[in-house]
Structures are given as C-alpha cells and as structure tokens.
Enzyme design. Structure first.
Site, PDB file in Angstrom:
ATOM      1  N   GLY A 141       0.787  -1.222   0.000  1.00 21.57           N
ATOM      2  CA  GLY A 141       0.000   0.000   0.000  1.00 21.57           C
ATOM      3  C   GLY A 141       0.820   1.273   0.000  1.00 21.57           C
ATOM      4  CB  CYS A 142       0.122   4.574   1.559  1.00 19.31           C
ATOM      5  SG  CYS A 142      -1.468   4.985   0.819  1.00 19.31           S
ATOM      6  CB  ALA A 143       4.113   1.593   3.850  1.00 20.30           C
TER       7      ALA A 143
END
Length: 350
Positions: A141-143
């Site tokens: 995801g965003c990480a």
C-alpha cells in the site's frame, strides 16, 4: 563507501487523463448525493483535501458506469504497463544506462495485478536480459514507496556493481466504487489519484545520494486501519477515521526505534521526506516529528498537483526535494497497511 548502495536516478510518470478537484466533487455529488444521505456532510472533504487536480487511468466519464474485475484489471494492465515503460525508461536514461544493464527489477503495486507480472510482460519491450531477477511485490500500500525502495536496496547490496531498477505503480482510481455508499469510499474519491515512479540503484560508484539505512515498524493489532476489502466488484477501501490521531501518537516512537537501530536519531535528520497521505495526515506527521506547521511544503505541493497516489507519491516528493537541493541527510517516511511505518535515510554524495 564503494560498497554503499547509491541512488543513481529518479523519474516519475502519470496517466494522460486529468480530473480537477471541482470536477471530482461535481461528479461525486451527481453519483452519490441522491443515494447516500450522509453525502452532504462529507462533501466538504473535496474542499479540504488540499488537492487541485489528479491524474487518472480513465477519463471521468468512465466512472459514471459500474465496472467489475475484468474492466478494472484490463484497464490496470494497459495503463500500468504504459507507466512502467515510461518511468523506467526515463530513469534508466537519466542514469546513462540501458534496460540490458539491469540485474534485478523490483516492481511494487497494490491497486491491481497481472500474471505473469508486469515485469515479465514488459521484459521484451524494455529489453531486459533473460537472466534478470524479478521481484514483484503486492500489498504494501501507501508505505511501499519507502518499504519497496528498501527491498530494492537490499537486492542491490547482494553484490558489487549490481544494478537494480525499482518501479512503483498505483492506479488508485480504478478502485472507485458506485456501489459503496460509505464514508471511506467518498473520501477515496476526493483523495486518490494515479501515478508511477522509478529509481535506479547501484552497489558502489557515484550517484545522487547514498542509501545509509532502511527500516520498518509493524504496529500490533492495527489491521483495520487501512487496506482493501475484496468482493465480486473489485477492491473496496478500508480507511479508519483514527488514522491521523494514530499517526500523531505513534509515528514518533516508531521512527525513533527505526533510527536507533541504525545508530541515528531525529536530531541527525536535516529533512524528512514524507508520504502525503492527506492534509490531516501531514499535519499529524508535522506534530509527531516536532516540525513547524507547514514545514512539509513539497509534500503539500505534490498532494495538490497529483492527489494521494499511494506508494509512488513519496518519490514525487523526493524528486522535488532533490531539485531544490538535497540536504546532507534526509529520511523518507511512509505509513501503510499492516499498519506499518517505513523509513530510509539518504546521504548527499556531492
């Protein structure tokens, strides 16, 4: 520092279709207001998101109709493949390298998938060698702009002179749902956009920056903060209201632990390069990192121009920080599903 992994180049790419925030707000009102009683209470998110426009894999009219897995994944394969080639080719050209020089390609995405993976499908078009190592990664995801970068760094460390291409692609808009009459879905339509970024890394030699350290922190009992739910229609956003206060409360101690494991502290960092998850998350990060309000200026600028593109977004920020003049030591930070935090520290080499 001959055995230190260097960042040789960075390039970004976006789809051709542009959606202004005003257009997104009007379309969402048209599609949801008559069916979702809480929409009028949520409509202000379009004005408060800090976004002026974003790029999308499909034109705005595409979202007026329902779409299932075949439509979404066909669009993903087409546009993600195009963005992969564009970003990777630009990054290799800026490093004065060819695709045939690449020993390993790490490909990150959590908004779609193909099998064979994108790197295999595009190997012939790119000109990769038959012995290239492929590391496709899903679910960070965003990480993943930071954690995926860390994976690429560890691949590069395997042997001196190894060239690693890191490509991260997200087509978040393909997860917009007409059937999801929920707060997270409305917020998603106000916040997310599409884009890609590519980096070239090498073990040894010269470069823009030396990679000093990588690290991650997985928070226990936080699986419900962010992620996907998956059903017959496609991905559906999971996004907890508790994210900004959680970040404000928990990011600082987690980051301190990551840095300490690498012999560093926050006092050693000249510039934090953060994933701009949204204006509230940025304010929470500034508070958690004891930064003055508004310090994360490049982050807000990228958010305004592109929205939250998930994993590539932090690399769009890094590109602007490099253009403005990379400080002696910078720390890239991102948070994402798990719930997790990732950090990479970079040292300027020239």
């Amino acid at each position: 520092m001959s055995d230190t992994v260097k960042l040789l180049s960075l390039a970004v790419a976006v789809p051709e279709h542009v959606i202004t925030q005003a257009e997104a707000a009007a379309a969402s009102a048209r599609l949801f207001a008559g069916r979702f009683a809480d929409f009028r209470h949520l409509a202000g998110v379009f004005d408060n998101a800090g976004i002026s426009k974003r790029h999308a894999a499909r034109p705005l009219s595409w979202f007026d109709e329902p779409h299932g897995w075949p439509d979404r994944m066909n669009a993903y394969a087409e546009v993600a493949g195009s963005l992969f080639v564009e970003a990777a080719t630009k990054a290799l050209r800026r490093a004065d390298l060819k695709a045939g020089d690449v020993d390993c390609v790490v490909t990150i995405s959590s908004t779609g998938f193909t099998t064979p993976s994108l790197d295999a499908q595009l190997a012939g078009k790119m000109g990769f060698r038959p012995d290239i190592e492929r590391v496709p990664v899903f679910g960070l995801g965003c990480a993943a702009g930071v954690s995926g970068f860390g994976i690429a760094v560890r691949q590069a460390k395997a042997r001196a002179g190894k060239i690693v291409l890191f490509v991260t692609i997200e087509l978040c808009t393909l997860a917009f749902r007409l059937d999801e009459l929920t707060r997270p879905n409305i917020i998603a339509t106000a916040l997310f956009g599409d884009g890609a970024a590519a980096c070239v890394l090498r073990n040894g030699g010269d470069g823009i920056a030396a990679v000093e350290s990588t690290g991650e922190h997985l928070f226990p009992d936080t699986l419900d903060i962010m992620g996907w739910k998956i059903d017959d229609t496609g991905f559906g956003i999971v996004l907890a209201q508790s994210l900004p206060p959680f970040a404000e409360r928990e990011l600082g101690p987690a980051l301190d632990g990551i840095l300490a494991r690498n012999g560093l502290s926050r006092r050693d960092i000249d510039r934090f390069v953060c994933h701009p998850g949204g204006t509230r998350v940025l304010a929470a990060m500034e508070s958690a990192l004891a930064l003055s309000p508004g310090s994360l200026d490049h982050e807000r600028s990228v958010l305004s121009d592109y929205g939250n593109m998930s994993s590539p977004t932090v690399l769009f920020v890094l590109e602007r920080v490099i253009q403005a003049g990379l400080p002696d030591r910078a720390a890239m930070i991102a948070m994402g599903p798990g719930f997790s935090a990732s950090c990479v520290t970079l040292r300027r080499t020239a």
